[in-house]
Design a protein around this motif. Structure first.
Motif, PDB file in Angstrom:
ATOM      1  N   ARG A  93       0.956  -1.296  -0.135  1.00 36.17           N
ATOM      2  CA  ARG A  93       0.014  -0.244   0.103  1.00 36.17           C
ATOM      3  C   ARG A  93       0.762   1.205  -0.057  1.00 36.17           C
ATOM      4  NH1 ARG A  93      -3.280   2.443   3.952  1.00 36.17           N
ATOM      5  NH2 ARG A  93      -2.016   1.428   5.702  1.00 36.17           N
ATOM      6  N   TRP A  94       1.885   1.158   0.771  1.00 37.85           N
ATOM      7  CA  TRP A  94       2.950   2.393   0.722  1.00 37.85           C
ATOM      8  C   TRP A  94       3.571   2.633  -0.568  1.00 37.85           C
ATOM      9  CZ3 TRP A  94       4.644   6.428   3.492  1.00 37.85           C
ATOM     10  CH2 TRP A  94       6.024   7.061   3.146  1.00 37.85           C
ATOM     11  N   TRP A  95       4.126   1.323  -1.174  1.00 39.97           N
ATOM     12  CA  TRP A  95       4.713   1.513  -2.692  1.00 39.97           C
ATOM     13  C   TRP A  95       3.908   1.848  -3.524  1.00 39.97           C
ATOM     14  CZ3 TRP A  95       9.514   2.468  -1.772  1.00 39.97           C
ATOM     15  CH2 TRP A  95      10.379   2.045  -0.859  1.00 39.97           C
ATOM     16  N   ASP A  96       2.429   1.771  -3.504  1.00 44.57           N
ATOM     17  CA  ASP A  96       1.493   1.898  -4.428  1.00 44.57           C
ATOM     18  C   ASP A  96       1.121   3.546  -4.451  1.00 44.57           C
ATOM     19  OD1 ASP A  96       1.537  -0.633  -5.232  1.00 44.57           O
ATOM     20  OD2 ASP A  96      -0.519  -1.063  -4.437  1.00 44.57           O
ATOM     21  N   GLN A  99       4.569   9.486  -5.188  1.00 43.00           N
ATOM     22  CA  GLN A  99       5.477  10.253  -4.290  1.00 43.00           C
ATOM     23  C   GLN A  99       5.209  11.427  -3.567  1.00 43.00           C
ATOM     24  OE1 GLN A  99       8.964   9.808  -4.249  1.00 43.00           O
ATOM     25  NE2 GLN A  99       9.257  11.680  -3.377  1.00 43.00           N
ATOM     26  N   ASP A 100       4.202  12.199  -4.136  1.00 44.44           N
ATOM     27  CA  ASP A 100       3.777  13.310  -3.081  1.00 44.44           C
ATOM     28  C   ASP A 100       3.105  12.808  -2.114  1.00 44.44           C
ATOM     29  OD1 ASP A 100       1.720  12.623  -4.981  1.00 44.44           O
ATOM     30  OD2 ASP A 100       0.849  14.451  -4.963  1.00 44.44           O
ATOM     31  N   GLU A 101       2.147  11.849  -2.173  1.00 43.79           N
ATOM     32  CA  GLU A 101       1.530  11.266  -0.782  1.00 43.79           C
ATOM     33  C   GLU A 101       2.316  10.603   0.068  1.00 43.79           C
ATOM     34  OE1 GLU A 101      -2.268   9.221  -2.133  1.00 43.79           O
ATOM     35  OE2 GLU A 101      -2.431  10.627  -3.650  1.00 43.79           O
ATOM     36  N   ARG A 102       3.464   9.996  -0.483  1.00 40.31           N
ATOM     37  CA  ARG A 102       4.381   9.352   0.195  1.00 40.31           C
ATOM     38  C   ARG A 102       5.082  10.573   0.910  1.00 40.31           C
ATOM     39  NH1 ARG A 102       8.021   6.939  -3.040  1.00 40.31           N
ATOM     40  NH2 ARG A 102       6.582   6.635  -4.794  1.00 40.31           N
ATOM     41  N   ARG A 103       5.368  11.425   0.424  1.00 42.08           N
ATOM     42  CA  ARG A 103       6.134  12.736   1.375  1.00 42.08           C
ATOM     43  C   ARG A 103       4.946  13.208   2.252  1.00 42.08           C
ATOM     44  NH1 ARG A 103       9.938  16.563   3.141  1.00 42.08           N
ATOM     45  NH2 ARG A 103       8.611  18.072   3.718  1.00 42.08           N
ATOM     46  N   ALA A 158       9.959   5.527  20.014  1.00 40.34           N
ATOM     47  CA  ALA A 158       8.583   5.345  20.378  1.00 40.34           C
ATOM     48  C   ALA A 158       7.533   6.450  19.652  1.00 40.34           C
ATOM     49  CB  ALA A 158       8.313   5.646  21.947  1.00 40.34           C
ATOM     50  N   ARG A 159       8.208   7.692  19.588  1.00 39.75           N
ATOM     51  CA  ARG A 159       7.419   8.491  18.738  1.00 39.75           C
ATOM     52  C   ARG A 159       7.306   8.231  17.257  1.00 39.75           C
ATOM     53  NH1 ARG A 159      10.073  14.476  20.156  1.00 39.75           N
ATOM     54  NH2 ARG A 159       8.582  15.174  18.951  1.00 39.75           N
ATOM     55  N   LEU A 160       8.370   7.559  16.793  1.00 42.30           N
ATOM     56  CA  LEU A 160       8.246   7.562  15.012  1.00 42.30           C
ATOM     57  C   LEU A 160       7.306   6.312  14.969  1.00 42.30           C
ATOM     58  CD1 LEU A 160      11.841   7.808  13.805  1.00 42.30           C
ATOM     59  CD2 LEU A 160       9.722   9.434  13.247  1.00 42.30           C
ATOM     60  N   ARG A 161       7.411   5.271  15.995  1.00 42.36           N
ATOM     61  CA  ARG A 161       6.477   3.935  15.907  1.00 42.36           C
ATOM     62  C   ARG A 161       5.166   4.312  15.791  1.00 42.36           C
ATOM     63  NH1 ARG A 161      11.001   0.215  18.827  1.00 42.36           N
ATOM     64  NH2 ARG A 161      12.096  -0.224  16.755  1.00 42.36           N
ATOM     65  N   THR A 162       4.645   5.323  16.747  1.00 42.84           N
ATOM     66  CA  THR A 162       3.334   5.720  16.906  1.00 42.84           C
ATOM     67  C   THR A 162       2.922   6.744  15.697  1.00 42.84           C
ATOM     68  OG1 THR A 162       3.825   7.302  18.244  1.00 42.84           O
ATOM     69  CG2 THR A 162       3.095   5.139  19.056  1.00 42.84           C
ATOM     70  N   SER A 163       3.658   7.239  14.627  1.00 47.20           N
ATOM     71  CA  SER A 163       3.156   8.073  13.772  1.00 47.20           C
ATOM     72  C   SER A 163       2.554   7.403  12.677  1.00 47.20           C
ATOM     73  CB  SER A 163       4.644   8.580  12.970  1.00 47.20           C
ATOM     74  OG  SER A 163       5.160   7.736  12.331  1.00 47.20           O
ATOM     75  N   ARG A 164       1.912   7.966  11.907  1.00 49.39           N
ATOM     76  CA  ARG A 164       1.138   7.282  10.674  1.00 49.39           C
ATOM     77  C   ARG A 164       1.960   6.589   9.695  1.00 49.39           C
ATOM     78  NH1 ARG A 164      -2.947   9.624   7.897  1.00 49.39           N
ATOM     79  NH2 ARG A 164      -2.358   7.998   6.454  1.00 49.39           N
ATOM     80  N   GLU A 165       3.190   7.069   9.516  1.00 45.10           N
ATOM     81  CA  GLU A 165       4.020   6.528   8.436  1.00 45.10           C
ATOM     82  C   GLU A 165       4.238   4.984   8.951  1.00 45.10           C
ATOM     83  OE1 GLU A 165       8.211   7.935   8.791  1.00 45.10           O
ATOM     84  OE2 GLU A 165       9.049   6.322   7.120  1.00 45.10           O
ATOM     85  N   TRP A 166       4.242   4.660  10.164  1.00 47.94           N
ATOM     86  CA  TRP A 166       4.362   3.467  10.742  1.00 47.94           C
ATOM     87  C   TRP A 166       3.399   2.520  10.527  1.00 47.94           C
ATOM     88  CZ3 TRP A 166       9.039   5.502  11.149  1.00 47.94           C
ATOM     89  CH2 TRP A 166      10.049   4.647  11.249  1.00 47.94           C
ATOM     90  N   ASP A 167       2.157   3.062  10.191  1.00 49.90           N
ATOM     91  CA  ASP A 167       0.960   2.134   9.656  1.00 49.90           C
ATOM     92  C   ASP A 167       1.441   1.526   8.582  1.00 49.90           C
ATOM     93  OD1 ASP A 167      -0.330   3.367  11.671  1.00 49.90           O
ATOM     94  OD2 ASP A 167      -1.701   4.683  10.331  1.00 49.90           O
ATOM     95  N   TYR A 168       2.485   1.776   7.816  1.00 47.07           N
ATOM     96  CA  TYR A 168       2.743   1.388   6.338  1.00 47.07           C
ATOM     97  C   TYR A 168       4.046   0.296   6.596  1.00 47.07           C
ATOM     98  CZ  TYR A 168      -0.018   4.611   4.294  1.00 47.07           C
ATOM     99  OH  TYR A 168      -1.362   5.584   3.950  1.00 47.07           O
TER     100      TYR A 168
END
Ligand code: HEM
Length: 179
Positions: A93-96, A99-103, A158-168
């Motif tokens: 889902r991340w790789w799909d 670019q602008d949405e990943r950023r 801990a901060r990064l792992r609870t970020s939206r990025e880590w949902d991916y």
């Protein structure tokens, strides 16, 4: 392309203190870790080997790069006797995403760079890419810090792992080492 090899086995500069599967399956425990720029040689004791390459920046904007350049320390500081190797794989889902949405997920929503900058210059880091090499992970992330900064490093994780990025993130193994 310059490759860096991480070989877990009986020998190596770094002692492996623990290996923890954060998400998905783990990697086998071994005693020591060798980090080398040389092509892989046959190591009968090798328990696992991961390879990655440094690469161009995908998401960093000019002002962010300037802030990073001003604050980030070099690898190999003598006092930085603790390190972490954290291999990560992101979802299809991340790789799909374009670019602008990943950023946007990476920085505008998750503030990866802004948060990370708060922990500089305590934490030295290097990102290696391995997705295009066909390995089991997309990234091999490497961090070095002094023992006195260990709790700051845990807080950052801990901060990064609870970020939206880590949902991916679908696989993450946290390997702690020391020398
Ligand atoms: C990517 C900064 C800590 C995992 C990046 C990038 C920057 C950055 C600037 C983007 C590189 C590009 O433009 O392509 C920092 C700073 C940190 C930090 C300043 C503070 C020490 C961490 C930690 C982790 C992590 C603790 C988790 C283990 C990653 C991953 C990527 C990345 C996996 C690649 C993301 C992708 O391309 O999808 N980091 N980071 N970073 N960072 Fe961090």
């Amino acid at each position: 392309m310059a490759l860096t090899q991480f070989t877990a086995g009986a020998t190596g500069t770094w002692q492996i203190d623990r290996i923890l599967a954060v998400t998905g399956s783990t990697l086998a425990l071994a005693g020591r870790l060798e980090v080398s720029a040389l092509p892989p040689t046959a190591r009968p004791d090798a328990v696992w080997m991961l390879s990655g390459a440094t690469s161009y920046k995908r998401y960093t904007e000019r002002a962010e790069q300037a802030a990073l350049d001003a604050a980030q320390p070099a690898l190999g500081r003598p006092e930085a006797r603790c390190a972490a190797l954290i291999p990560i794989r992101k979802t299809a889902r991340w790789w799909d995403l374009p670019q602008d949405e990943r950023r946007a997920v990476f920085e505008e929503t998750s503030h990866h760079i802004a948060v990370g900058l708060e922990y500089l210059p305590a934490i030295a880091r290097q990102l290696y890419h391995s997705r295009d090499l066909g390995g089991p992970f997309d990234f091999l992330t490497w961090f070095e810090y002094a023992a006195g900064d260990a709790s700051a490093f845990e807080e950052l994780l801990a901060r990064l792992r609870t970020s939206r990025e880590w949902d991916y993130v679908e696989r993450e193994v946290d390997i702690r080492i020391s020398r």
